[in-house]
Enzyme design. Structure first.
Site, PDB file in Angstrom:
ATOM      1  CB  THR A 282     100.281   0.847   5.337  1.00  0.00           C
ATOM      2  OG1 THR A 282     100.118   0.781   6.578  1.00  0.00           O
ATOM      3  CG2 THR A 282     101.647  -0.069   5.192  1.00  0.00           C
TER       4      THR A 282
ATOM      5  CE  LYS B  49     101.807  -0.344   9.095  1.00  0.00           C
ATOM      6  NZ  LYS B  49     100.818  -0.447  10.107  1.00  0.00           N
TER       7      LYS B  49
ATOM      8  CE  LYS C 122      98.760  -1.534   1.753  1.00  0.00           C
ATOM      9  NZ  LYS C 122      98.068  -0.167   2.131  1.00  0.00           N
TER      10      LYS C 122
END
Ligand code: NAD
Length: 300
Positions: free
Chosen positions: A94, A167, A242
């Site tokens: 990611t 995402k 994050k």
């Protein structure tokens, strides 16, 4: 046809993902800088080597699964000098959208795909991850059979970087919806409602969502949710932070209005600063319940 795969980054996600490729009959060579990760992957049938150079030697495809964008760009820069033209190269970490696009540009002679995942370590073990794919249409088709043994769903999202964009949007919504679910249970408790009674209403009424129905942040109603194991992750709060930071940065860069995303980021910053970043992100319920509030407004 792809038969041999290099896997770079054999951590909590990478090792079980590589293991599922082994189970599916691929020859998987792996590299990680951490000895414990190498050991774990070796136990899953991965042939572990000790450098990026060695891991890509003779393979048809490369997958990276690394902690952050700087490492992905560093590893892909190394790949540029050593992989055969035409090699399929997939990044499932990611990272931010700009870095993902930059990574594609590092390997113009390769078939490149950004393919971040949702589903956590449970999905990685079970081979049921959702992959969100960005890249050229033929690259996405080439990636499909390689991703299949690790996947529950494979969703093409668009051009280079589109997988990461999807995402970030998904996880921003997840962070917001988990806080929403947690707030409903905090308020319900104060109003004297049993968790089960409130769950029975929310999960069947217009408040239903994944954060309530599948991953309920209070112990009891959903036996498999982390709330029933003292919030052992699952998906750690630090990882949610994050992703919310990546979403906030993306929103700033492209001038998108995401006020609740920003608020969710600040709440998870406070949650992590309180020393609980290792707990599952649904522990935000206990954090909200136990912390000082004024007029329903969290003071962060
Ligand atoms: P992790 O920290 O467990 O694993 C990353 C691995 O990369 C580590 O073993 C580390 O030693 C290795 N590494 C670091 N630098 C390296 C290098 N230069 N060369 C080779 N190996 C290197 O992290 P994870 O939980 O497996 O997550 C990996 C990625 O997947 C992250 O980007 C994360 O945001 C994303 N992700 C994680 C989850 C989750 O639930 N853990 C869910 C979805 C997405």
């Amino acid at each position: 046809m792809t038969r041999s795969i290099a896997f770079i980054g054999l951590g909590n996600m990478g090792a079980p993902m590589a293991g599922n490729l082994v189970k599916a009959g691929y020859t998987v060579t792996g590299f990680d800088v951490a000895p414990a990760a190498r050991h774990n992957a070796a136990e899953r049938g991965v042939r572990v080597v000790d450098s990026v150079n060695a891991v890509v030697d003779g393979v048809d495809a490369v997958i990276s699964m690394l902690p952050n964008a700087a490492l992905v760009l560093d590893v892909w820069t190394q790949l540029a000098d050593i992989v055969r033209p035409g090699t399929l190269v997939i990044d499932s970490s990611t990272i931010d959208v700009e870095s993902a696009r930059a990574a594609h540009l590092l390997l113009p002679a390769c078939v490149t795909v950004d393919a971040p995942v949702s589903g956590g370590t449970g999905g990685a073990e079970a081979g049921t991850l959702s992959f969100m794919l960005g890249g050229e249409a033929d690259a996405i088709e080439a990636a499909r059979p390689v991703l299949e043994p690790m996947a529950g769903r494979i969703i093409p999202c668009g051009a280079a970087g589109a997988g990461q964009a999807a995402k970030l949007c998904n996880n921003m919504l997840l962070g917001i919806s988990m806080i929403g679910a947690a707030e409903a249970f905090v308020l319900g408790e104060k109003l004297g409602l049993e968790h089960q009674a409130l769950f029975d209403v929310l999960s069947t009424s217009s408040g239903q969502c994944w954060s309530v129905n599948t991953y309920c942040p209070v112990p009891g109603p959903v036996p498999t949710s982390p709330a029933n194991r003292d919030y052992a992750p699952g998906f750690a709060g630090a990882l949610m932070l994050k992703d919310l930071r990546l979403a906030s940065q993306a929103a700033t860069d492209c001038v998108a209005a995401t006020p609740l995303g920003a608020k969710a980021r600040r709440l998870y910053e406070a949650f992590v600063a309180s020393g609980q970043g290792h707990k599952d992100f649904s522990a935000i319920f206990a954090y909200l319940r136990d912390n000082h509030v004024e007029h329903g407004e969290q003071t962060v």
